[in-house]
Design an enzyme around this catalytic site. Sequence first.
Site: not given
Length: 332
Positions: A31, A110, A146, A170, A192
């Site tokens: 990440d 993203e 994403k 996400t 998450f």
Amino acid sequence: MTQTAEIEKETSRGTLNQLEQLKRFTKVVADTGDFATLKTYTPSDATTNPSLIFKAAQMPEYKYVVDHALAEARKANLNKEAMTKNVMDLLLVLFGVEILKLIPGRVTTETDARLSFDTPGLVEKTRRFISLYAQNSIPRERILIKIASTWEGIRAAEILQREGINCNMTLLFSLPQAIACAEAKAKLISPFVGRILDWYKKSTGKDFTPAEDPGVQSVRAIYAYYKKFGHQTEVMGASFRNVGEILELAGCDLLTISPNLMAELQKSTAPLTRKLSPDTAAAGNIERIELDEKKFRWLLNEDAMATEKTAEGIRLFHADALKLEKLLLQNL
């Protein structure tokens, strides 16, 4: 000898650190937007977001990537607003291109958080990313796009997956979001963990052990549901606050881990036990949940944590994107 037994044997000799042990049954994803990290920890895949790219774009060693994006953007005869969008797209893709030189697997890029409730806009932006990657000779099989796990984002993923464009969903905080993503045949979800823990700690004033961690329990429930009902969507735990959360999810399909937590795992040679497995999960007593748009919105609304954290996450990603835009505008 089983894989677990082999790991235990090598660990007893002190030859495998926890990061290496974890890689035996979980795909480890970095990440980060920092290329040096990828060389150090050799992950399979990598994820990025505007905050990570903003941080990397300010590092002198990555100035060449920013300069390349700016040079390409200036070639187009566009007004300032259109040029800003163009250079943002270029920068995100060019960082992805560089990252793919260092890893064997996939990179996640993203979409704009402002498009989180705009299905056509998300589809258009994703196709734009795929086109830019293609111009850099990167096949779509190595790219994950994403998208926030809103109803509109999930519908965009459904369209894109039919085109062979793989999506990483996400800002996912609940089982209904996960089920809707799987039914849309999204390639991957990123529930998450740490942000769920943050909400519960603030809400209750309590601390939680890793096994009791609400974020860990959420991913366990999603993983079990997917394996029970044969969903092919991959589960990638994300947003970790401590190593304990990671250890409790060992065996998950993928885990995306920050450099500091990978460093902790690498320093320890303590035995790591697999906690999740498809066979065990599939044997669980779980009821199927039928979803349509009304049911999805209602269940999400009834989950205060998921509702609040999804909205907050969209706002934070947007704020980070604006910082990156401002940085780029100073150089246009």
